[in-house]
Design an enzyme around this catalytic site. Structure first.
Site, short mmCIF file in Angstrom:
data_model
loop_
_atom_site.label_atom_id
_atom_site.label_comp_id
_atom_site.label_asym_id
_atom_site.label_seq_id
_atom_site.Cartn_x
_atom_site.Cartn_y
_atom_site.Cartn_z
N GLU A 135 -37.15 34.12 32.35
CA GLU A 135 -36.06 33.76 31.66
C GLU A 135 -35.29 32.71 32.61
O GLU A 135 -35.24 32.62 33.69
CB GLU A 135 -35.06 34.91 31.59
CG GLU A 135 -35.96 36.07 30.77
CD GLU A 135 -35.09 37.34 30.62
OE1 GLU A 135 -33.98 37.54 31.33
OE2 GLU A 135 -35.35 38.24 29.73
N SER A 168 -23.57 17.88 -4.79
CA SER A 168 -24.59 18.39 -5.22
C SER A 168 -25.69 18.37 -4.27
O SER A 168 -26.27 19.21 -3.94
CB SER A 168 -25.06 17.70 -6.64
OG SER A 168 -23.72 17.78 -7.49
N SER A 171 -25.23 13.59 1.60
CA SER A 171 -25.38 12.00 2.37
C SER A 171 -24.64 12.05 3.68
O SER A 171 -23.53 12.74 3.64
CB SER A 171 -24.85 10.74 1.42
OG SER A 171 -25.92 10.54 0.47
N ARG A 183 -25.70 4.34 5.46
CA ARG A 183 -26.31 5.75 5.15
C ARG A 183 -27.34 5.82 6.12
O ARG A 183 -28.25 5.23 6.22
CB ARG A 183 -26.71 5.88 3.84
CG ARG A 183 -27.13 7.28 3.45
CD ARG A 183 -27.48 7.35 1.86
NE ARG A 183 -27.92 8.71 1.53
CZ ARG A 183 -28.96 9.35 1.64
NH1 ARG A 183 -29.85 8.84 2.04
NH2 ARG A 183 -29.06 10.44 1.03
P1 ADP Z 1 -20.94 15.52 -6.61
O1 ADP Z 1 -20.33 14.31 -6.82
O2 ADP Z 1 -22.45 15.65 -6.56
O3 ADP Z 1 -20.62 16.28 -8.09
P2 ADP Z 1 -19.10 17.26 -5.37
O4 ADP Z 1 -18.51 16.79 -4.38
O5 ADP Z 1 -18.31 17.23 -6.73
O6 ADP Z 1 -20.52 16.63 -5.68
O7 ADP Z 1 -19.46 18.48 -5.40
C1 ADP Z 1 -20.22 19.56 -5.98
C2 ADP Z 1 -20.46 20.75 -5.38
O8 ADP Z 1 -19.29 21.47 -5.09
C3 ADP Z 1 -21.30 21.88 -6.39
O9 ADP Z 1 -22.64 21.51 -6.10
C4 ADP Z 1 -20.65 23.33 -5.91
O10 ADP Z 1 -21.35 23.43 -4.53
C5 ADP Z 1 -19.37 22.87 -5.33
N1 ADP Z 1 -18.43 23.19 -6.46
C6 ADP Z 1 -16.91 23.32 -5.97
N2 ADP Z 1 -16.18 23.69 -6.87
C7 ADP Z 1 -17.05 23.60 -8.03
C8 ADP Z 1 -16.76 23.92 -9.38
N3 ADP Z 1 -15.73 24.35 -9.98
N4 ADP Z 1 -17.93 23.89 -10.17
C9 ADP Z 1 -19.06 23.50 -9.68
N5 ADP Z 1 -19.51 23.36 -8.53
C10 ADP Z 1 -18.15 23.49 -7.75
#
Ligand code: ADP
Length: 344
Positions: A135, A168, A171, A183
């Protein structure tokens, strides 16, 4: 010790969180003297291990992996590869006793968390010592998750920073100035993955519902922790026992699956996704030598648990060097940027 290494039999063992792996060296006698030297017990062990390709219901010898004609410590022989579920270690110990193995072997060279977890069982049941790594340093002390609080941060001199946008997908961007950014990484395991998996696993139908399920759940019924594998802390590498070792690792067991709640599944999904992002963020930050990591994106909406987990992960894995920063308007920075660009 003899001229040709320790006395037979020669084993190596890796007692993992799911499977125990055993490698057995079967020596090939080269002369009469060596044949005579092999005791009844050794013959027993050899016969047992090399004759069966299945041991009981759960053990397997991977015959296709077998290596003939290998030389180890000057002895020629065959390497056999055997595995059984770690949940059957007790049965293995009984077998070791009934075959008289314990009379011959007093030390097994072992690795894996189970080498720690089952150390005492090996001594008690068969009087075998497990020889393993020593350890080292104790884990870095970090406040408990519950002690994380919201604090303002002076961001008037922001550059450089790492931006982690958890939408979703995810990045990661290095931002050196308003014009200089690029990025560096990303992952498809993001907010959409959390919500999608949660809907599948719990039958929930909204982000808010998924978050509130997660808030009252317990991921330790779903995830396999360091302590489930090692029996405690894995101090050699500074890993505390309550750290997740295998996300969803308990869900291989039908018994565990039958008992798990929707809340626990939601929590484990949240912790899995969040920690993975935290880990990637930390690697990118240290690679780019950046200390401030700004998280944004709607995944962090109404989601204090992920913010705490990310703060904890940043700070813990960098021994306090990295800072996780969050934005009040987490999901709106793309829209804000468009707005600011209107007059350029
Ligand atoms: P994108 O631009 O990819 O749509 P966001 O920054 O809007 O990304 O984030 C989307 C994510 O936020 C969803 O995948 C989910 O995890 C979360 N989220 C938070 N609030 C909501 C909502 N009201 N409906 C759907 N997803 C939500």
């Amino acid at each position: 010790p003899e001229k040709n290494g320790p006395p037979m039999p020669w084993f190596g063992m890796d007692i993992g969180g799911t499977l125990t792996k055993l490698v057995y060296f079967e020596p090939r006698e080269t002369n009469r003297r060596e044949i005579d030297k092999e005791t009844e017990v050794l013959k027993n062990i050899r016969r047992y291990l090399t004759r069966n390709s299945a041991y009981g219901k759960t053990g397997r010898r991977d015959v296709h992996l077998q290596m003939d004609n290998v030389t180890i410590r000057g002895r020629r022989g065959t390497l056999h590869f055997i595995r059984f579920p770690t949940s059957e270690v007790g049965a293995f110990l009984q077998l070791a006793r009934s075959k008289g193995m314990a009379d011959l072997v007093n030390t097994i060279y072992a690795t894996g968390g189970g080498a720690y977890k089952f150390e005492e069982d090996f001594i008690k049941e068969v009087n075998m010592r497990l020889s393993k790594m020593d350890e080292l340093d104790p884990p870095y002390a970090e406040p408990a998750l519950s002690q994380y609080v919201r604090k303002p941060f002076d961001f008037s001199h922001p550059y450089p920073f790492l931006l982690v946008n958890i939408g979703s997908g995810v990045s990661l961007l290095v931002v050196n100035s308003p014009e200089n950014f690029y990025r560096v990484s990303g992952t498809s395991l993001g907010g959409g993955t959390f919500l999608g998996l949660c809907c599948l696993l719990t039958g929930c139908s909204s982000f808010e519902e998924a978050i509130s399920l997660a808030a009252s759940g317990d991921n330790t019924t779903v995830d396999k922790l360091i302590r489930d594998i090692y029996g405690g802390d894995y101090t050699r590498f500074g890993l505390p026992g309550d750290l997740v070792a295998s996300s969803f690792g308990h869900m291989c067991s039908a018994d565990r699956r039958a008992k798990v709640s929707r809340e626990d599944l939601a929590r484990a999904t949240l912790v899995t996704i969040t920690n993975n992002i935290g880990s990637i963020a930390r690697l990118c930050a240290s690679n780019e030598r950046i200390e401030r990591v700004v998280f944004c994106g709607n995944f962090l909406r109404v989601n204090p648990l992920s913010m705490k987990l990310l703060s904890y992960a940043m700070s813990y894995w960098s021994k306090g060097a990295l800072k996780a920063l969050f934005l009040e308007h987490e999901g709106y920075f793309g829209a804000v940027g468009c707005l600011l660009n209107l007059d350029t």
